[in-house]
Design a protein around this motif. Structure first.
Motif, PDB file in Angstrom:
ATOM      1  N   ALA A  79       0.629  -1.385   0.278  1.00  0.00           N
ATOM      2  CA  ALA A  79       0.038   0.151  -0.427  1.00  0.00           C
ATOM      3  C   ALA A  79       0.886   1.342  -0.430  1.00  0.00           C
ATOM      4  O   ALA A  79       1.080   2.713  -0.695  1.00  0.00           O
ATOM      5  CB  ALA A  79      -0.804  -0.088   1.474  1.00  0.00           C
ATOM      6  N   TYR A  80       2.521   1.258   0.675  1.00  0.00           N
ATOM      7  CA  TYR A  80       2.506   2.206   0.815  1.00  0.00           C
ATOM      8  C   TYR A  80       4.320   2.210   0.627  1.00  0.00           C
ATOM      9  O   TYR A  80       4.986   3.394   0.571  1.00  0.00           O
ATOM     10  CB  TYR A  80       2.939   2.787   2.499  1.00  0.00           C
ATOM     11  N   GLY A  81       4.498   1.202  -0.157  1.00  0.00           N
ATOM     12  CA  GLY A  81       6.049   1.518  -0.401  1.00  0.00           C
ATOM     13  C   GLY A  81       6.688   1.068   0.875  1.00  0.00           C
ATOM     14  O   GLY A  81       8.164   1.524   0.119  1.00  0.00           O
ATOM     15  N   LYS A  82       6.700   1.219   1.489  1.00  0.00           N
ATOM     16  CA  LYS A  82       7.204   1.070   2.949  1.00  0.00           C
ATOM     17  C   LYS A  82       7.521   0.345   4.231  1.00  0.00           C
ATOM     18  O   LYS A  82       6.494  -1.079   4.157  1.00  0.00           O
ATOM     19  CB  LYS A  82       7.206   2.184   3.978  1.00  0.00           C
ATOM     20  N   ASP A  83       8.924   0.185   4.548  1.00  0.00           N
ATOM     21  CA  ASP A  83       9.297  -0.749   5.363  1.00  0.00           C
ATOM     22  C   ASP A  83       8.173  -0.731   6.516  1.00  0.00           C
ATOM     23  O   ASP A  83       8.258   0.527   7.458  1.00  0.00           O
ATOM     24  CB  ASP A  83      10.618  -1.798   5.586  1.00  0.00           C
ATOM     25  N   LEU A  84       7.038  -1.738   7.135  1.00  0.00           N
ATOM     26  CA  LEU A  84       6.624  -1.769   8.447  1.00  0.00           C
ATOM     27  C   LEU A  84       7.338  -1.250   9.110  1.00  0.00           C
ATOM     28  O   LEU A  84       7.062  -0.567  10.701  1.00  0.00           O
ATOM     29  CB  LEU A  84       5.070  -2.730   8.924  1.00  0.00           C
ATOM     30  N   ILE A  85       8.405  -2.569   9.289  1.00  0.00           N
ATOM     31  CA  ILE A  85       9.071  -2.456  10.670  1.00  0.00           C
ATOM     32  C   ILE A  85       9.895  -0.916  10.927  1.00  0.00           C
ATOM     33  O   ILE A  85       9.750  -1.019  12.258  1.00  0.00           O
ATOM     34  CB  ILE A  85      10.132  -4.272  10.694  1.00  0.00           C
ATOM     35  N   LYS A  86      10.653  -0.662   9.980  1.00  0.00           N
ATOM     36  CA  LYS A  86      11.684  -0.057  10.348  1.00  0.00           C
ATOM     37  C   LYS A  86      10.341   1.634  10.487  1.00  0.00           C
ATOM     38  O   LYS A  86      10.952   2.500  10.942  1.00  0.00           O
ATOM     39  CB  LYS A  86      11.566   0.621   8.025  1.00  0.00           C
ATOM     40  N   ASP A  87       8.882   1.986  10.238  1.00  0.00           N
ATOM     41  CA  ASP A  87       8.383   2.919  10.508  1.00  0.00           C
ATOM     42  C   ASP A  87       8.633   2.751  11.835  1.00  0.00           C
ATOM     43  O   ASP A  87       7.769   3.472  12.370  1.00  0.00           O
ATOM     44  CB  ASP A  87       6.873   3.427  10.050  1.00  0.00           C
ATOM     45  N   LEU A  88       8.268   1.344  12.447  1.00  0.00           N
ATOM     46  CA  LEU A  88       7.351   1.272  13.964  1.00  0.00           C
ATOM     47  C   LEU A  88       8.856   1.555  14.785  1.00  0.00           C
ATOM     48  O   LEU A  88       8.603   2.302  15.773  1.00  0.00           O
ATOM     49  CB  LEU A  88       7.093  -0.335  14.348  1.00  0.00           C
ATOM     50  N   HIS A  89      10.167   1.266  14.499  1.00  0.00           N
ATOM     51  CA  HIS A  89      10.979   0.966  14.585  1.00  0.00           C
ATOM     52  C   HIS A  89      11.630   2.553  14.996  1.00  0.00           C
ATOM     53  O   HIS A  89      12.376   2.768  16.407  1.00  0.00           O
ATOM     54  CB  HIS A  89      12.130   0.577  14.524  1.00  0.00           C
ATOM     55  N   SER A  90      10.585   3.127  14.032  1.00  0.00           N
ATOM     56  CA  SER A  90      11.694   4.385  14.835  1.00  0.00           C
ATOM     57  C   SER A  90      11.197   6.202  15.485  1.00  0.00           C
ATOM     58  O   SER A  90      10.766   6.914  15.325  1.00  0.00           O
ATOM     59  CB  SER A  90      11.827   5.766  12.909  1.00  0.00           C
ATOM     60  N   GLU A  91       9.487   5.290  15.123  1.00  0.00           N
ATOM     61  CA  GLU A  91       8.234   5.833  15.725  1.00  0.00           C
ATOM     62  C   GLU A  91       7.934   6.090  17.268  1.00  0.00           C
ATOM     63  O   GLU A  91       7.396   6.966  18.100  1.00  0.00           O
ATOM     64  CB  GLU A  91       6.846   5.937  15.360  1.00  0.00           C
ATOM     65  N   LEU A  92       8.481   4.197  17.492  1.00  0.00           N
ATOM     66  CA  LEU A  92       8.305   3.752  19.142  1.00  0.00           C
ATOM     67  C   LEU A  92       9.759   3.805  19.837  1.00  0.00           C
ATOM     68  O   LEU A  92      10.836   3.852  19.426  1.00  0.00           O
ATOM     69  CB  LEU A  92       7.750   2.786  19.216  1.00  0.00           C
ATOM     70  N   SER A  93       9.753   3.267  20.991  1.00  0.00           N
ATOM     71  CA  SER A  93      10.962   4.085  21.734  1.00  0.00           C
ATOM     72  C   SER A  93      10.668   2.527  22.778  1.00  0.00           C
ATOM     73  O   SER A  93      10.045   2.387  23.495  1.00  0.00           O
ATOM     74  CB  SER A  93      11.522   4.960  22.006  1.00  0.00           C
TER      75      SER A  93
END
Length: 339
Positions: A79-93
């Motif tokens: 859908a977004y041409g992005k990696d969900l794992i990478k997005d979650l990793h950068s948004e959460l801590s």
């Protein structure tokens, strides 16, 4: 068990790929009518723009089964041409991020990752190796080995061998074969032979024949071994766990004890692991995360029952008092309720 598609489990209570089986003892099950594309949209919205909607992430991931969560990885990329794992990793801590990362792996990927982490770097997390290898079925261990080789370009057995030594290494290598007898039939004459052999290898002799313990505890079926433990107690007047404590020490003692506890009562073994991860100062979050994620679709209801029986308070209460924030909220979703 989800994530082991090539490996039908001999345990009828383990969830497969066709909805929730009869006698299911997990707390997380397939969410009816879940759509990975719609779920991906919810996750994307939760991370888009300024700030992150952690609650939306908790509500979604905490109500989807492992295979439904993993299905979002492909859907998100489509859908977004992005990696969900990478997005979650950068948004959460912090620990919340670690928990979410663990929940986005298949069971075999999580186990392979945990084994690799237990081995690499200074020192070895022996308890983690023992926990995984003594509690998984043959089919699961074979799948973990396959994934390990694929992800880390090395045979799991070789990695374990190079990081451990002596009789403890032999115990782990035996367990990593995934070759335990899984027949339910119990032959009482063989039970007596094995109980006598264990007694002769330990209590009866000066020094201990560790290889005899290894051969029996790692190869025989669980139903056979439960009968052996009862026969051993009847014959020697002593619980096998107590004999192991008298005869062995260090990692080998911990390893053998874990194998025996796991065979006797797997849920009680995990309840004890969780209790020890949270009691006293500081929390062993890695252990807490691994067990809560890996058992949520297997036997979390049984673990909760053993927990309250053995420690006088519910697992839910202990997690509530020992963790905080979004991390706590998502762990409690996996716990699935108070007792």
């Amino acid at each position: 068990m989800p994530g082991y598609p090539n490996a039908p489990s001999p345990n009828p209570s383990m969830p497969g790929f066709g909805g929730t089986p009869k006698g299911f003892r997990g707390t997380i099950k397939d969410y009816p009518g879940a759509d990975p594309l719609k779920d991906s949209e919810v996750l994307r919205k939760a991370m888009k723009g300024f700030g992150t909607d952690e609650q939306a992430i908790i509500d979604l991931l905490g109500s989807r089964s492992c295979k439904q969560r993993v299905a979002c990885l492909k859907a998100f990329k489509t859908a977004y041409g992005k990696d969900l794992i990478k997005d979650l990793h950068s948004e959460l801590s912090g620990d919340f991020r670690k928990l979410v990362m663990a929940m986005m792996k298949t069971p075999a990927q999580l186990d392979a990752y945990e084994i690799n982490s237990a081995i690499k770097g200074a020192g070895t997390d022996e308890a983690c190796l023992i926990e995984i290898l003594s509690s998984r079925s043959n089919a699961e261990i074979k799948e973990i080995s396959r994934v390990y080789k694929e992800e880390y370009k090395k045979k799991m057995e070789d990695a374990i061998s190079s990081d451990t030594s002596g009789h403890f290494r032999r115990l782990l290598v035996s367990l990593s074969q995934g070759n335990r007898d899984e027949r339910e039939h119990v032959d009482m004459s063989m039970v007596q032979q094995d109980a006598q052999a264990l007694y002769a290898a330990g209590e009866m002799k000066l020094g201990t024949d560790e290889s005899k313990f290894n051969a029996i505890l790692c190869a025989r079926s669980k139903s056979h071994l439960r009968a052996v433990f009862m026969e051993y107690q009847r014959m020697s007047g002593r619980d096998l766990e107590k004999s192991i404590c008298r005869e062995m020490s260090g990692d080998l003692e911990s390893g053998m004890l874990a194998v025996v506890k796991c065979i006797k009562n797997t849920s009680a073994y995990f309840a004890e692991r969780l209790y020890k991860a949270m009691k006293g100062a500081g929390t062993k979050d890695r252990t807490l995360i691994r067990i809560m994620v890996s058992r949520s679709e297997v036997d979390m209801l049984d673990i909760r029952k053993e927990y309250v029986k053995n420690y006088g308070k519910s697992l839910y209460t202990h997690i509530s008092g020992d963790t905080s924030g979004d991390y706590k909220k998502l762990l409690l979703k996996l716990c699935g309720g108070n007792d």
